[in-house]
Design a protein around this motif. Structure first.
Motif, short mmCIF file in Angstrom:
data_model
loop_
_atom_site.label_atom_id
_atom_site.label_comp_id
_atom_site.label_asym_id
_atom_site.label_seq_id
_atom_site.Cartn_x
_atom_site.Cartn_y
_atom_site.Cartn_z
N LEU A 167 -5.92 15.62 7.39
CA LEU A 167 -4.68 16.12 7.97
C LEU A 167 -3.86 16.88 6.93
O LEU A 167 -3.61 18.08 7.05
CB LEU A 167 -3.87 14.97 8.56
N LYS A 168 -3.50 16.18 5.86
CA LYS A 168 -2.66 16.79 4.82
C LYS A 168 -3.39 17.92 4.10
O LYS A 168 -2.89 19.05 4.00
CB LYS A 168 -2.23 15.73 3.82
N ASP A 169 -4.59 17.61 3.58
CA ASP A 169 -5.32 18.63 2.82
C ASP A 169 -5.87 19.70 3.75
O ASP A 169 -6.03 20.86 3.34
CB ASP A 169 -6.45 17.97 2.03
N GLY A 170 -6.20 19.33 5.00
CA GLY A 170 -6.69 20.32 5.94
C GLY A 170 -5.65 21.38 6.23
O GLY A 170 -5.96 22.58 6.29
N LEU A 171 -4.38 20.97 6.41
CA LEU A 171 -3.32 21.94 6.64
C LEU A 171 -3.12 22.84 5.42
O LEU A 171 -2.89 24.05 5.54
CB LEU A 171 -2.01 21.21 6.96
N LYS A 172 -3.22 22.25 4.23
CA LYS A 172 -3.10 23.04 3.01
C LYS A 172 -4.24 24.05 2.90
O LYS A 172 -4.02 25.20 2.50
CB LYS A 172 -3.10 22.11 1.79
N MET A 173 -5.45 23.63 3.28
CA MET A 173 -6.58 24.54 3.20
C MET A 173 -6.46 25.69 4.20
O MET A 173 -6.88 26.82 3.92
CB MET A 173 -7.90 23.77 3.39
N LEU A 174 -5.87 25.43 5.36
CA LEU A 174 -5.63 26.51 6.31
C LEU A 174 -4.66 27.54 5.71
O LEU A 174 -4.84 28.75 5.87
CB LEU A 174 -5.06 25.95 7.61
N GLU A 175 -3.64 27.04 5.02
CA GLU A 175 -2.71 27.93 4.33
C GLU A 175 -3.46 28.76 3.27
O GLU A 175 -3.20 29.96 3.10
CB GLU A 175 -1.62 27.10 3.66
N GLU A 176 -4.40 28.13 2.60
CA GLU A 176 -5.15 28.83 1.56
C GLU A 176 -6.09 29.88 2.15
O GLU A 176 -6.38 30.90 1.49
CB GLU A 176 -5.91 27.82 0.71
N LEU A 177 -6.57 29.68 3.37
CA LEU A 177 -7.39 30.71 4.02
C LEU A 177 -6.59 31.99 4.21
O LEU A 177 -7.10 33.09 4.03
CB LEU A 177 -7.92 30.20 5.37
N VAL A 178 -5.32 31.83 4.57
CA VAL A 178 -4.44 33.00 4.71
C VAL A 178 -4.25 33.67 3.35
O VAL A 178 -4.25 34.90 3.24
CB VAL A 178 -3.08 32.59 5.30
N PHE A 179 -4.11 32.85 2.30
CA PHE A 179 -3.95 33.36 0.94
C PHE A 179 -5.19 34.16 0.52
O PHE A 179 -5.07 35.22 -0.11
CB PHE A 179 -3.74 32.18 0.00
N ILE A 180 -6.38 33.68 0.90
CA ILE A 180 -7.61 34.40 0.58
C ILE A 180 -7.62 35.76 1.27
O ILE A 180 -7.96 36.79 0.66
CB ILE A 180 -8.84 33.57 1.00
#
Length: 258
Positions: free
Chosen positions: A218-231
């Motif tokens: 949940l926590k890290d998954g949301l962060k990783m979604l944010e990082e996909l946008v960053f990529i």
């Protein structure tokens, strides 16, 4: 002698597992007769992780300790280890050894047969899973992988398996361009590799879930979604198109001493 293989193990507060991991890795290296080095990257651990690695380095000189400047994240640790590595083939594996070290030979073979990058997959042959994840982890993991495939255009069944090997030139290029320092670095390095034209081979590997895994879907998954946008933003702004050094000489590694 320059090693043929470099094995990078990121570690943060792994005193309960790193001794067993190194024992298994070294046994596998010597059983197969690999000309290898083992680089453990301590990510600012507050426990005895570094001391345990130092003790192993005194018993077997192929073990080397690299220490990050504080706690920077798994992505930073893997990059730090890869850019210190000297081997012609460089791989990283998680300290829990969810994929047994013997499975590394499957990755090495793929690289020897022409792949620039070989990535372990838990999902190509599900029968190879020795201990399955709980249902909720499987659900969130598959959802994240589906979203990653959609947003990033990555055609892989498993982007997150912490068991990947690289031809040295590919590793140097990809990890010089990597920007994400925490859990979401796996899609980034695969995205960069495809963008730079490297051939990636997905390899089914045996794998067993470890209940002690620290990732929170949940926590890290949301962060990783944010990082996909960053990529995607980095791709649009040309970050991944920048020139890199053809081949970075290995950075001297300071071995652990008591």
């Amino acid at each position: 002698m320059v090693p043929e293989y470099s094995i990078v193990i990121p570690a943060y507060n792994e005193s309960a597992r790193i001794g067993n991991a190194l024992t298994q890795v070294l046994a596998c290296v010597h059983k197969h007769g690999w000309n290898a080095e083992v680089l453990v990257v301590d990510d600012g651990s507050r426990d005895d992780t570094a001391a345990i690695v130092k003790a192993f380095s005194l018993q077997d000189p192929i073990v080397k300790l690299i220490q990050n400047p504080g706690n920077r994240g798994k992505g930073f640790s893997v990059r730090n280890g890869i850019l210190h590595a000297s081997g012609d083939i460089v791989m990283f594996t998680d300290a829990d050894l969810s994929a047994p070290m013997d499975e590394a030979e499957r990755l090495f073979e793929a690289v020897r047969n022409g792949a620039d990058i070989a990535i372990g997959s838990r999902w190509l042959e599900r029968g190879r899973q020795t201990v399955q994840q709980p249902l909720y982890r499987r659900f969130f993991g598959r959802c994240f992988n589906a979203v990653t495939r959609l947003i990033m255009g990555l055609p892989f069944a498993d982007t997150q398996c912490g068991f990947k090997a690289f031809r040295r030139q590919a590793a140097q290029t990809v990890f010089q361009l990597q920007r994400i320092e925490r859990w979401g670095f796996d899609p980034e390095i695969l995205f960069i590799a495809l963008k730079r034209g490297y051939r990636i081979c997905e390899v089914p590997v045996s794998w067993g879930h470890d209940e002690r895994t620290r990732i929170s879907y949940l926590k890290d998954g949301l962060k990783m979604l944010e990082e996909l946008v960053f990529i995607r933003w980095n791709a649009l702004t040309g970050v991944y198109d920048r020139p890199v050094k053809d081949l970075v000489p290995p950075v001297p590694v300071v071995k652990g001493h008591p």
